[in-house]
Enzyme design. Structure first.
Site, mmCIF file in Angstrom:
data_model
loop_
_atom_site.group_PDB
_atom_site.id
_atom_site.type_symbol
_atom_site.label_atom_id
_atom_site.label_comp_id
_atom_site.label_asym_id
_atom_site.label_seq_id
_atom_site.Cartn_x
_atom_site.Cartn_y
_atom_site.Cartn_z
ATOM 1 N N ASP A 80 0.856 -1.179 0.000
ATOM 2 C CA ASP A 80 0.000 0.000 0.000
ATOM 3 C C ASP A 80 0.906 1.249 0.000
ATOM 4 O OD1 ASP A 80 -2.294 1.666 0.582
ATOM 5 O OD2 ASP A 80 -1.600 1.708 2.658
ATOM 6 N N ASP A 82 -0.392 5.075 0.962
ATOM 7 C CA ASP A 82 -0.702 6.076 1.987
ATOM 8 C C ASP A 82 -0.625 5.477 3.399
ATOM 9 O OD1 ASP A 82 -1.931 8.601 0.435
ATOM 10 O OD2 ASP A 82 -2.552 6.765 -0.575
ATOM 11 N N GLU A 89 -1.708 10.706 4.088
ATOM 12 C CA GLU A 89 -2.820 10.291 3.239
ATOM 13 C C GLU A 89 -2.934 11.386 2.178
ATOM 14 O OE1 GLU A 89 -4.857 7.559 3.368
ATOM 15 O OE2 GLU A 89 -3.868 6.709 5.127
ATOM 16 N N ARG A 125 -15.141 11.978 -1.275
ATOM 17 C CA ARG A 125 -13.983 12.839 -0.975
ATOM 18 C C ARG A 125 -13.421 13.488 -2.232
ATOM 19 N NH1 ARG A 125 -10.283 8.727 1.830
ATOM 20 N NH2 ARG A 125 -11.669 7.317 0.707
ATOM 21 N N SER A 169 -2.291 1.316 -4.712
ATOM 22 C CA SER A 169 -2.873 2.360 -3.872
ATOM 23 C C SER A 169 -4.320 2.627 -4.249
ATOM 24 C CB SER A 169 -2.043 3.636 -4.037
ATOM 25 O OG SER A 169 -2.673 4.706 -3.359
ATOM 26 N N GLY A 170 -5.148 2.763 -3.224
ATOM 27 C CA GLY A 170 -6.510 3.251 -3.434
ATOM 28 C C GLY A 170 -6.504 4.765 -3.595
ATOM 29 N N LYS A 214 -6.737 -4.740 -5.335
ATOM 30 C CA LYS A 214 -5.409 -4.922 -4.720
ATOM 31 C C LYS A 214 -5.060 -6.411 -4.672
ATOM 32 C CE LYS A 214 -4.991 -0.751 -1.873
ATOM 33 N NZ LYS A 214 -4.106 -0.193 -0.845
ATOM 34 N N ASP A 237 -1.930 -0.844 5.803
ATOM 35 C CA ASP A 237 -2.422 -0.370 7.108
ATOM 36 C C ASP A 237 -3.937 -0.245 7.183
ATOM 37 O OD1 ASP A 237 -2.221 2.016 5.312
ATOM 38 O OD2 ASP A 237 -3.116 2.970 7.080
ATOM 39 N N ASN A 240 -8.850 -1.595 3.294
ATOM 40 C CA ASN A 240 -8.808 -1.983 1.869
ATOM 41 C C ASN A 240 -7.553 -2.787 1.520
ATOM 42 O OD1 ASN A 240 -7.315 0.410 2.266
ATOM 43 N ND2 ASN A 240 -7.475 0.969 0.119
HETATM 44 MG MG LIG Z 1 -2.897 3.087 3.622
#
Ligand SMILES: [Mg+2]
Length: 296
Positions: A80, A82, A89, A125, A169-170, A214, A237, A240
């Site tokens: 991941d 962020d 983030e 967002r 990454s999301g 992912k 972390d 997701n």
């Molecule tokens: Mg993260």
């Protein structure tokens, strides 16, 4: 099953802290990995050993990772971005351009805890980012975004030892691709922010890269390399990241949300990302440490 328990301390690991693990686990032997880590080798049940090690580590500022000895050195590390490979983030920082960081950060926090639907929370967002100049992204990359401690060493050492590294990454390609390039990560996948005339439209391209994507990326990368899932690692972390963490040969939580730390094969809470290298059995004298990334 032949297991290895890797103990890593933030600064130095006193031999007296290794002794209880050797004694209580009925270990065969222990071996130093430099000044702040050690391996403890034993033959036992994996789940029972993980529970025993958790109890032995207690509240000590020490990370203890338990895994099968076989396939310990991975061929593929999927991470991941962020709050894992970087300390921020990105979406929260971007929202800060509009003075909306607290509002967006509150939604991010809930999404990462697994309390909100990822795609819906992302769409909401991103809508708040409408009107932000694309140039703000470059400014944030230059002034605000910082690699997590050990991230550069992890990427550089993997590269030197023939381990493929993938960022999933999301968040957004506009951040993930430069971050991967800066750290020397082989490839990056993320969501694409839509812009027109140099300004964000408040939209994100579909399909949205979420938890399933992912996991699918992990599977596809392993397949392309011709390696089994036993030879893979996933690190993250947030909620997701859980699907890929559960699928990987070794799934690690890094300073993670409680739900993620509880479900992962191991959790890094007290030390930095170099612990991933210790877990792979790479001794610190074999680390490649880029300037500014601290001691091995
Ligand atoms: Mg993260």
């Amino acid at each position: 099953m032949d297991l290895v328990v890797t103990l890593v301390a933030p600064v130095s690991l006193d031999p007296s802290r290794v002794v209880p693990f050797v004694r209580e686990l009925g270990a065969l032997r222990a071996e130093r990995l430099g000044t702040r880590a050690a391996d403890v080798f034993l033959c036992a049940d994996l789940a029972a050993t993980r529970a025993a090690v958790k109890a032995l580590a207690g509240d000590d500022a020490l990370d203890a990772l338990v895994q099968p000895l076989a396939h310990r050195t991975k061929r593929l590390v999927v991470s991941d971005m962020d709050s894992t490979m970087i300390e921020q983030e990105c979406i929260d920082e971007l929202a800060g351009v509009h003075g909306l960081k607290p509002r967006v950060a509150a939604i991010t926090e809930r999404a990462m805890r697994g309390e909100l639907d990822f795609a819906a929370a992302l769409t909401e967002r991103v809508g708040l980012l409408k009107g932000i100049p694309e140039a703000s992204i470059d400014e944030l990359l230059a002034r605000v975004i910082t690699p997590s401690p050990g991230a550069a060493t992890l990427a550089a050492t993997c590269r030197a030892h023939g381990v493929r590294t993938v960022l999933v990454s999301g968040g957004f390609t506009a951040f993930a691709e430069p971050v991967a390039a800066r750290l020397g990560i082989d490839v990056a996948f993320a969501n694409r922010l839509i812009a027109a005339d140099g300004v964000l439209t408040g939209e994100v391209a579909h399909p949205i890269l979420g938890a399933d994507a992912k996991r699918e990326r992990l599977l596809a990368e392993a397949d392309a390399l011709g390696v089994s899932l036993d030879d893979t690692m996933a690190i993250g972390d947030g909620a997701n990241d859980l699907a890929m963490i559960e699928k990987a040969g070794l799934g690690l939580a890094y300073k993670a949300k409680p739900k993620v730390a509880a479900a992962a094969d191991g959790a890094i809470q007290h030390t930095d990302l170099k612990t991933v290298l210790y877990a792979m059995g790479i001794a610190p004298e074999r680390f490649v440490v880029p300037e500014g990334d601290g001691a091995p």
